[in-house]
Write a protein that holds these residues in place. Structure first.
Motif, short mmCIF file in Angstrom:
data_model
loop_
_atom_site.label_atom_id
_atom_site.label_comp_id
_atom_site.label_asym_id
_atom_site.label_seq_id
_atom_site.Cartn_x
_atom_site.Cartn_y
_atom_site.Cartn_z
N VAL A 32 -27.42 148.79 6.38
CA VAL A 32 -26.41 147.62 7.07
C VAL A 32 -25.95 146.90 5.70
O VAL A 32 -24.70 146.52 5.98
N GLU A 33 -26.76 146.39 4.85
CA GLU A 33 -26.13 145.59 3.79
C GLU A 33 -25.47 146.23 2.46
O GLU A 33 -24.41 145.50 2.04
N VAL A 34 -25.76 147.45 2.39
CA VAL A 34 -25.00 148.10 1.21
C VAL A 34 -24.33 149.51 1.33
O VAL A 34 -23.65 149.77 0.80
N GLY A 35 -24.71 149.85 2.49
CA GLY A 35 -24.02 151.20 3.06
C GLY A 35 -24.78 152.44 2.37
O GLY A 35 -25.41 152.34 1.67
N TRP A 36 -24.46 153.41 3.04
CA TRP A 36 -25.09 154.79 2.50
C TRP A 36 -24.97 155.37 0.92
O TRP A 36 -25.81 155.48 0.07
N SER A 37 -23.47 154.62 0.31
CA SER A 37 -23.06 155.23 -0.98
C SER A 37 -23.99 154.55 -1.80
O SER A 37 -24.28 154.99 -3.16
N LYS A 38 -24.27 153.02 -1.58
CA LYS A 38 -25.02 152.47 -2.66
C LYS A 38 -26.70 152.27 -2.41
O LYS A 38 -27.02 151.75 -3.11
N LEU A 39 -26.81 152.86 -1.03
CA LEU A 39 -28.50 153.03 -1.19
C LEU A 39 -29.15 153.88 -1.94
O LEU A 39 -28.82 155.13 -2.53
N THR A 40 -30.37 153.13 -2.59
CA THR A 40 -31.27 154.02 -3.42
C THR A 40 -32.39 153.95 -2.95
O THR A 40 -32.97 153.09 -2.46
N ALA A 101 -23.02 152.36 17.69
CA ALA A 101 -22.19 151.13 17.49
C ALA A 101 -22.81 150.39 16.25
O ALA A 101 -22.27 149.69 15.63
N ARG A 102 -24.09 150.82 16.18
CA ARG A 102 -24.89 149.63 15.13
C ARG A 102 -24.56 150.26 13.69
O ARG A 102 -24.48 151.58 13.63
N PRO A 103 -24.09 149.50 12.82
CA PRO A 103 -23.76 149.95 11.50
C PRO A 103 -24.96 151.02 10.74
O PRO A 103 -24.25 151.80 10.22
N GLU A 104 -26.09 150.69 10.89
CA GLU A 104 -27.01 151.43 10.17
C GLU A 104 -26.96 153.05 10.78
O GLU A 104 -27.12 153.86 10.14
N ALA A 105 -26.70 153.03 12.23
CA ALA A 105 -26.73 154.32 12.96
C ALA A 105 -25.27 155.12 12.50
O ALA A 105 -25.32 156.23 12.03
N LYS A 106 -24.12 154.11 12.57
CA LYS A 106 -22.82 154.93 12.08
C LYS A 106 -22.82 155.30 10.88
O LYS A 106 -22.36 156.46 10.68
N SER A 107 -23.14 154.51 9.86
CA SER A 107 -22.87 154.93 8.38
C SER A 107 -23.92 155.82 7.82
O SER A 107 -23.54 156.90 7.46
N LEU A 109 -25.36 158.19 10.01
CA LEU A 109 -25.21 159.51 10.80
C LEU A 109 -24.15 160.21 10.16
O LEU A 109 -24.05 161.48 9.76
N MET A 110 -22.97 159.59 9.91
CA MET A 110 -21.81 160.03 9.48
C MET A 110 -22.03 160.78 7.96
O MET A 110 -21.56 161.81 7.52
N ALA A 111 -22.77 159.79 7.08
CA ALA A 111 -23.12 160.39 5.97
C ALA A 111 -23.75 161.47 5.78
O ALA A 111 -23.40 162.70 4.89
N VAL A 112 -24.72 161.65 6.62
CA VAL A 112 -25.76 162.94 6.47
C VAL A 112 -25.07 164.02 6.87
O VAL A 112 -25.30 165.15 6.51
N VAL A 113 -24.27 164.02 8.07
CA VAL A 113 -23.53 165.03 8.64
C VAL A 113 -22.61 165.56 7.77
O VAL A 113 -22.46 166.96 7.42
N ALA A 114 -21.96 164.78 6.99
CA ALA A 114 -21.02 165.00 5.83
C ALA A 114 -21.70 165.87 4.88
O ALA A 114 -21.29 166.87 4.28
N ARG A 178 -15.88 160.20 20.57
CA ARG A 178 -15.21 159.09 20.98
C ARG A 178 -15.56 158.10 20.29
O ARG A 178 -14.52 157.08 20.00
N THR A 179 -16.83 157.81 19.73
CA THR A 179 -17.15 156.74 19.03
C THR A 179 -16.60 156.51 17.50
O THR A 179 -16.33 155.74 16.98
N LEU A 180 -17.06 157.72 16.97
CA LEU A 180 -17.10 157.78 15.60
C LEU A 180 -15.70 158.47 14.90
O LEU A 180 -15.51 158.28 13.94
#
Length: 207
Positions: A32-40, A101-107, A109-114, A178-180
């Motif tokens: 939620v706070e930093v997103g997938w790309s900056k998560l360590t 719709a929750r930011p932690e799920a959206k960011s 899920l999209m990141a790991v699927v990619a 539909r959502t993402l």
């Protein structure tokens, strides 16, 4: 090598369960706070109040960690008993859309699927941790519809498993797209129309 011996894991199991919960919660907070790309992993360990070694014993990298953190969100899904198959589908679709719709799920899920497009082990983890676990909803919904007489029982195990896979793919695929992908609202009207079409198709294919 000593950390892999059975004794330390056995004696520390209750503590590890608490640590795992803290780590997964911290992962969602970081998403939620930093997103997938900056998560360590270091940041997650700090947020969870655990040593990095505790985290690395359970997860080899952040992709696997994010999959498990997101999977816990989908474990919150419940199939409501609204009296009909279509209404039950509508209820679970609305829950699913709300989680996405929750930011932690959206960011997450999209990141790991990619990432999984080039990582077979990660794809398998997504299948096991999210897809296979959530097929429970299809099994429950179909059994309930059969008990109501809305769907006939299936006697062929192979055909039954194929039907479960297809229903899950249709629901998950439609809601995720539909959502993402389309970024359109999966509101009550959309969920109702989708559920009506899917339930009619299932009833028709059963005859």
């Amino acid at each position: 090598m000593q950390t892999r011996t059975p004794a330390p894991r056995a004696t520390g199991r209750p503590r590890s369960a608490a640590a795992d919960a803290a780590i997964l919660a911290a992962t969602r907070e970081a998403l939620v706070e930093v997103g997938w790309s900056k998560l360590t992993l270091g940041d997650v360990a700090t947020r969870a109040g655990v040593a990095k070694t505790t985290l690395y014993r359970r997860w080899s990298g952040k992709n696997e960690l994010v999959v498990d953190a997101v999977a816990e969100l989908f474990d919150e899904l419940e199939l409501p008993d609204r009296g009909t198959l279509a209404a039950d589908i509508e209820g679970v679709v609305l829950q699913f859309a709300a989680i996405l719709a929750r930011p932690e799920a959206k960011s997450g899920l999209m990141a790991v699927v990619a990432e999984a497009t080039r990582d077979e082990a990660l794809r398998e983890r997504i299948r096991e941790s999210i897809v296979e676990r959530q097929k429970r909803l299809v099994l429950e919904g179909r059994a309930r519809a059969q008990s109501r007489g809305e769907l006939p029982p299936e006697t062929d195990p192979t055909e039954s498993a194929r039907t479960v896979d297809l229903i899950f793919d249709m629901v998950a695929g439609a809601v995720v797209h539909r959502t993402l992908v389309s970024a359109e609202p999966a509101d009550e009207e959309w969920a109702r129309n989708f559920a009506r079409i899917l339930s009619l198709g299932l009833a028709h294919s059963a005859h």
